[in-house]
Design a protein around this motif. Structure first.
Motif, PDB file in Angstrom:
ATOM      1  N   PRO A  79       0.838  -1.205   0.000  1.00  0.00           N
ATOM      2  CA  PRO A  79       0.000   0.000   0.000  1.00  0.00           C
ATOM      3  C   PRO A  79       0.870   1.250   0.000  1.00  0.00           C
ATOM      4  N   PRO A  80       0.314   2.395  -0.444  1.00  0.00           N
ATOM      5  CA  PRO A  80       1.130   3.611  -0.591  1.00  0.00           C
ATOM      6  C   PRO A  80       1.788   4.082   0.696  1.00  0.00           C
ATOM      7  N   ALA A  81       1.074   4.029   1.820  1.00  0.00           N
ATOM      8  CA  ALA A  81       1.661   4.495   3.083  1.00  0.00           C
ATOM      9  C   ALA A  81       2.879   3.662   3.471  1.00  0.00           C
ATOM     10  N   LEU A 148     -14.388  10.685   0.297  1.00  0.00           N
ATOM     11  CA  LEU A 148     -13.629   9.499   0.686  1.00  0.00           C
ATOM     12  C   LEU A 148     -12.353   9.417  -0.155  1.00  0.00           C
ATOM     13  N   ALA A 149     -11.216   9.278   0.494  1.00  0.00           N
ATOM     14  CA  ALA A 149      -9.941   9.160  -0.203  1.00  0.00           C
ATOM     15  C   ALA A 149      -9.116   8.078   0.470  1.00  0.00           C
ATOM     16  N   VAL A 150      -8.224   7.457  -0.291  1.00  0.00           N
ATOM     17  CA  VAL A 150      -7.431   6.343   0.222  1.00  0.00           C
ATOM     18  C   VAL A 150      -6.331   6.848   1.147  1.00  0.00           C
ATOM     19  N   GLN A 151      -6.193   6.203   2.273  1.00  0.00           N
ATOM     20  CA  GLN A 151      -5.198   6.574   3.281  1.00  0.00           C
ATOM     21  C   GLN A 151      -3.786   6.472   2.715  1.00  0.00           C
ATOM     22  N   GLY A 152      -2.980   7.481   3.001  1.00  0.00           N
ATOM     23  CA  GLY A 152      -1.572   7.434   2.638  1.00  0.00           C
ATOM     24  C   GLY A 152      -1.242   7.893   1.243  1.00  0.00           C
ATOM     25  N   ASP A 168     -12.540  12.029   4.549  1.00  0.00           N
ATOM     26  CA  ASP A 168     -12.429  10.758   5.272  1.00  0.00           C
ATOM     27  C   ASP A 168     -11.347   9.934   4.578  1.00  0.00           C
ATOM     28  N   THR A 169     -10.193   9.796   5.250  1.00  0.00           N
ATOM     29  CA  THR A 169      -9.097   8.996   4.701  1.00  0.00           C
ATOM     30  C   THR A 169      -8.833   7.773   5.578  1.00  0.00           C
TER      31      THR A 169
END
Length: 271
Positions: A79-81, A148-152, A168-169
């Motif tokens: 995942p990006p984070a 809504l957005a993806v965390q990281g 909201d992430t």
């Protein structure tokens, strides 16, 4: 002369005739970013799974220009984070196609030129007749305006600077945000337009979610390099990217993938 010593002597003699020692290959550790189509795409051919996409094409192009560079780990998903954290702590060396923002400035070396440019848009439930032309329109919706957005993700972090935007992430994947949208736990999903059509089909929600036509943002995406990477290696990566930009290869790779999922979306597969 002992056999092993004889073999070693013959090998040294052969290398000398060939023009000297073989140049060492520098491995560049990276990872394939989840939910990042068309940057990284899961591909199945004859039952064998691999990773393809824009970044893989660019990695190969860099290796062709500078054969002493070798990207490794690009068939492993993260995942990006986690990619950001692994580069920062020296467990990975580079990340592909990432946004430049205040969080990453100072933490990484961000190579110029940009690798490619993506357009970002909003998706809503199919029965939502909302019309949006700017972020101000979203903010004016009041309590029913959660994005809504993806965390990281770098683009998600940029939205934090928009005053009045309810963001909201909390989800780590685009699939989770599709589920939250359909459960009315948000009104919008923010994501890049290239690949969004593909993902709607991939998660079987193409009849339940639609993409709004307005471009909310257009962002250049870069190669991020860890500060632990040797300066000569960083310079070689920069020079390779500059050559790919000058000879038009970066633009050709973007054009090759820009309609990914539009002309040939995947068959709906239940997850």
């Amino acid at each position: 002369m002992k056999p092993l010593r004889l073999i070693a002597t013959l090998l040294c003699f052969w290398y000398a005739l060939a023009g000297g020692a073989v140049a060492a290959v520098t491995e560049i550790r990276t990872a394939a970013q989840t939910d990042s189509e068309p940057k990284f795409v899961r591909t199945v051919v004859n039952g064998s799974t691999s990773v393809s996409g824009m970044c893989i094409d660019i990695f190969h192009a860099i290796e062709k220009i500078d054969p002493e560079l070798k990207f490794v780990g690009d068939q492993e998903w993260e995942p990006p984070a986690r990619i950001d954290a692994h580069i920062f702590y020296g467990k990975k060396d580079v990340g592909c196609g990432l946004v430049k923002n205040k969080y990453r400035d100072g933490r990484f070396v961000i190579l110029e030129p940009a690798m490619f440019t993506f357009r970002y848009a909003l998706a809503v439930r199919a029965d939502d007749d909302v019309a949006i032309s700017s972020w101000d329109d979203v903010i004016r919706l009041g309590h029913d305006n959660v994005v809504l957005a993806v965390q990281g993700m770098g683009p998600s972090k940029q939205l934090e600077d928009i005053a009045g935007l309810r963001l909201d992430t909390g989800s780590g994947s685009i699939q989770q945000n599709f589920e939250k949208l359909l459960a009315h736990r948000g009104r919008f999903v923010y994501f890049r337009a290239p690949g969004l059509v593909y993902l709607l089909h991939e998660f079987c929600v193409q009849d339940k979610i639609k993409i709004l036509p307005t471009t909310m943002n257009t962002l250049p995406l870069y190669m991020l390099v860890g500060k632990h990477v040797a300066p000569p290696t960083i310079e070689r990566l920069r020079l390779a990217l500059a050559k790919l930009k000058d000879n038009g290869e970066l633009d050709r790779i973007q054009k090759r993938w820009e309609n990914f999922g539009v002309d040939h979306p995947p068959a709906c597969a239940k997850h």
